[in-house]
Scaffold this active site. Structure first.
Site, PDB file in Angstrom:
ATOM      1  N   HIS B 136     -33.716 -36.471  10.644  1.00 39.88           N
ATOM      2  CA  HIS B 136     -34.836 -35.565  10.454  1.00 39.88           C
ATOM      3  C   HIS B 136     -34.322 -34.220   9.941  1.00 39.88           C
ATOM      4  CE1 HIS B 136     -38.246 -32.976  12.311  1.00 39.88           C
ATOM      5  NE2 HIS B 136     -38.560 -33.335  11.087  1.00 39.88           N
ATOM      6  N   CYS B 163     -34.616 -32.103  19.521  1.00 40.35           N
ATOM      7  CA  CYS B 163     -35.237 -31.071  18.673  1.00 40.35           C
ATOM      8  C   CYS B 163     -36.693 -31.391  18.386  1.00 40.35           C
ATOM      9  CB  CYS B 163     -34.472 -30.931  17.366  1.00 40.35           C
ATOM     10  SG  CYS B 163     -32.872 -30.149  17.565  1.00 40.35           S
ATOM     11  N   HIS B 164     -36.960 -32.593  17.856  1.00 44.41           N
ATOM     12  CA  HIS B 164     -38.333 -32.920  17.472  1.00 44.41           C
ATOM     13  C   HIS B 164     -38.757 -34.297  17.942  1.00 44.41           C
ATOM     14  CE1 HIS B 164     -36.655 -30.017  14.537  1.00 44.41           C
ATOM     15  NE2 HIS B 164     -37.744 -29.351  14.891  1.00 44.41           N
ATOM     16  N   GLY B 165     -38.010 -34.835  18.911  1.00 46.26           N
ATOM     17  CA  GLY B 165     -38.460 -36.063  19.565  1.00 46.26           C
ATOM     18  C   GLY B 165     -38.256 -37.339  18.775  1.00 46.26           C
TER      19      GLY B 165
END
Lengths: 262, 216, 426
Positions: B136, B163-165
């Site tokens: 990502h 960070c963003h799953g």
């Protein structure tokens, strides 16, 4: 305009001429012809490889070359495989390992040249208090004998120094552990005569006379002090050709534009 | 302009086209010169020779790596995950319930060398070697091998990026419905002995470069 | 008011110019800017200085991306730039030789101003801003020379910072403050790097003021007389843009020959040896562009109750400081040396004097070098403080032409009284 160029040239020459004449009681350094001198000079690969052999077998016992990596040797014509083999023949300190200890491993092309002594104190302890200088930049640091401080000046000096060991003249007072050299400033040098001829057996069959060895090792050290020299000169030729064309066109355009003012 | 003399008209013998040509040529050649001069400056910001040379292969000793454990080593300034997967973990990689939820279960996208393009994404099924960088935005996913827990009852064990799953399974394959687009990359590696893996060097006969993957 | 931006064909240009008149400004100051029609090639060196400043800042920014300002790593990081960084050798040689060429260009620019009286009313502030730029350049060049952390870097820094120890009472405290330690060391290197990066942008600011002051009254010219009307001027573009570009081309050829074929000719070989605080090199010599000032520093003996050390430092700074007062030391009514039969020759005495000082500065202060250094230093100050006002009073200037256009359009071009001077346009 031509006058202006002349003036600039004079200024440049004055700047050069103003360079200090260093105290030099030693004999003048003989001038040699080198493969790398002149605007189109390149390094003689065979000579540089022989010079590397001399460095390896003789000089490297005392002199480090900290700025060089084994991988750089591709620059004097060794193949990647040969460089890997040269590097692998060295023992490099690495670590710490999982036990927190430093260990020895065979070298890789990315490793720096392994120094003969771990630090300055160790070198002095082993060599009567003398410190052999690192040779990575020795040619550029000794280029004073050339008016433009070019590489050939430093090469001439190293070449001469290696052949300059003589018996001191009668009455010359030598200090302890010093050696007489006609080209060294002050004539007393801590380095004992390193080369006498036939110190190495050249792989390519060249006869290893003292002048040959000195010439080869000076060639190698010159390459080492500026491995980018060939790229520099080659780029310079292209840049100058471009600038000459550009300036010519600009001059014509200037004449044209100013034609109606004069 | 009022205090400037208007230049006299061109002399008749100099044609306007020649004057235009010279001025255009002067502008063009100067512009080209400036553009060329910018290149060395730009190129100087690319990786230097010594930086490239420092990416030599790295040997990792696996003899102390117990089943279910992971070690992380640094190779070319990147974290490399090495995992010794247990038999149940390997089994979970083949469950249809899990495979259905993956974005690229067959490793179709070039995120690995050919010798890792298989159901376990590795040379030896138990040993997983991954570049530990989320596809990502470059964070390091956390090793979360236990099934269930805070990641939900259907979590089979794998990697979770804080960070963003983004979620990956224990072969580094990305789940659907998370921001990361691709599976975690597999670096070139080979086994020099049963317990020593060399990261950064392909097995004999392969030529895979980490720069060739779809996305690092 | 003529606002070309407002008449531009492009709607966007008009829109912007109405709110932020950058296009009008450029039209006025770069295109239409009325310039004397008789400027010689000696007037190229102003724009060349500006271009050198840009070259130095640009290469410097990219070098700073690779350089490490740490006493243990600086030397190796410079060599890494030379060996491993793509085109690092090129950026480094351009920057290193650029310092020399920047000074060559600026010194010629300065001597041009001296010859043609460009410092005289109404350009006094223009001149003084130029002297400030020179001072800033000297500080920048000195600190930049320290960064490679070679032997000459280290010992040059030691000697020059020690100049301040000559000041009574506060001297030693100032020196320790400059060093940030007991001697030149890592803290010194760090602050020099920081300032070496900062000062060029200060120079850019002062150059801006220099240009504002220039454009207020426009360029001086070889005749030194004011423009009397439109017939004396031509627009800057295309006449002087193309002339400056052509001059730039010639300059770059000479510069490139040094960068590519004798890159170390103007440097000191000792700077290829890493700094060693335990060993002074056989001789400490500054870069060539500081040699005249270095000679002044070393030549001055005890003066009355002032010890030689302090006197030398005072004369060193005085040699540049005196330049600030030239507009008032010069009492002549005409600007250009072309119409000053005496000054025309005395000017060359100064040129020779500075060259002698440079030669003396490059050599050990022994034998006749000491005498020559003292005579030349004395002359330097006499030239400005005594000869400048006295010649102005006693000299009878030649008759001035009525206007620039009258002079240059006379039959046979610019053949005038005094036209055979060496500074005449070729």
């Amino acid at each position: 305009m031509s006058k202006l160029v002349l003036w600039l040239a004079c200024a440049a020459l004055l700047a050069l001429g103003a360079a200090p004449a260093r105290a030099q009681e030693a004999q003048p350094i003989p001038k040699n012809s080198w493969s790398f001198s002149g605007p189109f000079g390149t390094f003689d690969r065979a000579a540089a490889q022989r010079g590397f052999q001399v460095y390896e077998e003789v000089c490297s016992h005392c002199h480090s070359m900290n700025l060089l990596h084994y991988g750089d040797l591709v620059g004097i014509g060794y193949t990647e495989e040969e460089v890997k083999a040269i590097a692998a023949s060295k023992q490099v300190t690495d670590g710490p390992n999982d036990q927190g200890e430093m260990y020895q491993r065979p070298g890789r092309p990315s490793d720096a040249f392994v120094p003969p002594f771990p630090n300055e104190k160790a070198a002095r302890a082993a060599l009567n208090g003398a410190l052999p200088p690192d040779l990575s930049l020795i040619i550029k640091a000794r280029a004073d004998s050339s008016p433009i401080k070019g590489l050939s000046g430093g090469a001439d000096y190293v070449d001469a120094l290696l052949q300059g060991f003589k018996e001191p003249p009668a009455g010359f007072k030598m200090s302890a552990n010093m050696n007489y050299n006609i080209y060294f400033p002050g004539n007393q040098i801590a380095m004992p005569q390193p080369l006498a001829g036939d110190d190495v057996k050249y792989a390519d069959g060249t006869k290893a006379t003292l002048p040959q060895e000195a010439h080869d090792v000076a060639t190698f050290l010159t390459w080492a002090s500026e491995p980018t020299m060939e790229e520099r000169k080659f780029t310079g030729a292209k840049v100058l050709i471009f600038l000459l064309v550009m300036t010519g066109i600009l001059y014509a355009a200037k004449r044209q534009i100013w034609a109606d003012v004069h | 302009m009022a205090d400037t003399a208007q230049p006299k008209p061109m002399d008749a013998h100099v044609s306007a086209t020649r004057r235009d040509f010279l001025q255009i040529a002067a502008t063009v050649v100067t512009g080209i010169g400036a553009a060329i001069a910018a290149w060395p400056l730009i190129d100087s910001m690319n990786a230097a020779r010594d930086t490239l040379a420092a990416g030599a292969p790295l040997d990792v000793d696996l003899s102390h790596l117990q089943p279910g454990q992971q070690i992380v080593v640094l190779w070319r300034s990147r974290p490399i995950f090495v995992v010794n997967r247990t038999a149940p973990e390997l089994k979970s990689l083949q469950e249809a319930a899990v495979l259905n939820r993956l974005r690229d279960p067959e490793s179709a996208v070039d995120q690995q060398p050919d010798y890792a393009k298989n159901w376990h994404r590795s040379i030896k099924p138990e040993y997983l070697v991954l570049v530990g960088i989320c596809t990502h935005l470059g964070c390091i996913p956390e090793f979360t091998p236990q099934p269930g827990g805070t990641l939900g009852p259907d979590w089979p064990g794998g990697y979770f990026c804080p960070c963003h799953g983004s979620r990956y399974d224990l072969a580094g394959r990305v789940f659907q419905g998370v921001p990361a687009p691709y599976n975690l990359p597999v670096p070139p590696y080979n086994f020099v002995s049963n317990t020593v893996v060399r990261i950064g060097e392909n097995p004999a006969g392969s030529s895979f470069d980490l720069n060739d993957v779809e996305q690092l | 008011m003529n606002a070309p931006g407002n008449q531009s064909q492009s709607k966007i240009v008009r829109w912007i110019d109405h709110r932020l008149p950058v296009f009008t400004f450029m039209q006025h100051e770069l295109y239409d800017y009325p310039t004397p029609r008789n400027l010689s090639y000696w007037w190229n060196f102003g724009s060349l200085s500006g271009i050198m400043l840009v070259i130095m800042i640009v290469t410097g920014i990219f070098l700073a991306m690779q350089y490490t300002p740490n006493a243990t790593m600086a030397f190796d990081s410079v060599e890494r730039i030379m060996r491993d960084v793509n085109f690092g050798w090129l950026m480094r040689y351009i920057h290193m030789n650029g310092a020399s060429f920047f000074f060559i260009v600026v010194y010629i620019h300065l001597f041009r101003g001296l010859y043609y009286g460009s410092y005289k009313e109404p350009r006094e502030l223009l001149w003084m801003l130029g002297v400030i730029i020179l001072l800033l350049m000297m500080a920048t060049a000195f600190m930049g020379y320290v960064l490679p952390w070679g032997q000459m870097s280290f010992w040059g820094a030691t000697v020059i910072t020690n100049l301040f120890s000559a000041l009574p009472v506060i001297g030693p405290k100032i020196v320790a403050w400059l060093w940030g330690g007991f001697a030149v060391g890592n803290p010194t290197l760090n602050r020099f790097f920081s300032l070496h990066y900062l000062l060029p942008f200060v120079i850019v600011g002062v150059v801006g003021l220099h240009l504002i002051a220039l454009h207020q009254h426009g360029s001086n010219n070889p005749l030194g007389i004011d423009r009397k009307g439109p017939q004396d001027s031509i627009p800057f573009h295309p006449y002087y843009t193309i002339k400056d570009m052509f001059g730039l081309g010639v300059f770059l050829i000479i510069y490139a020959i040094f960068v590519f074929y004798m890159p170390n000719a103007l440097g000191d070989t000792q700077n290829y040896v890493q700094a060693n605080p335990l060993q002074t090199p056989p001789e400490i010599v500054p870069e060539w562009y500081f040699l005249p000032f270095y000679a002044i520093l070393r030549s001055v003996p005890d003066i009355l109750f002032i010890p030689a050390k302090l006197a030398g430092v005072l004369c060193l700074f005085g040699a540049i400081g005196v330049l600030f007062f030239l507009p008032w030391l010069d009492t002549s009514r005409v600007r250009s040396a072309r119409f000053r039969p005496v000054y025309k020759w005395v000017f060359w005495l100064l040129v020779i004097d500075v060259l002698v000082l440079g030669y003396v500065g490059a050599n050990r202060p022994e034998g006749w070098f000491i005498v020559a250094g003292r005579v030349a230093t004395l002359y330097y100050f006499i030239h400005f403080i005594v000869l400048f006002p006295v010649i102005g009073w006693l000299e009878r200037p030649l008759p001035l032409p009525t206007s620039i256009s009258a002079a240059v359009t006379r039959k046979g071009g610019a053949r005038l009284a005094g036209a055979s001077t060496p500074m005449e346009k070729p």
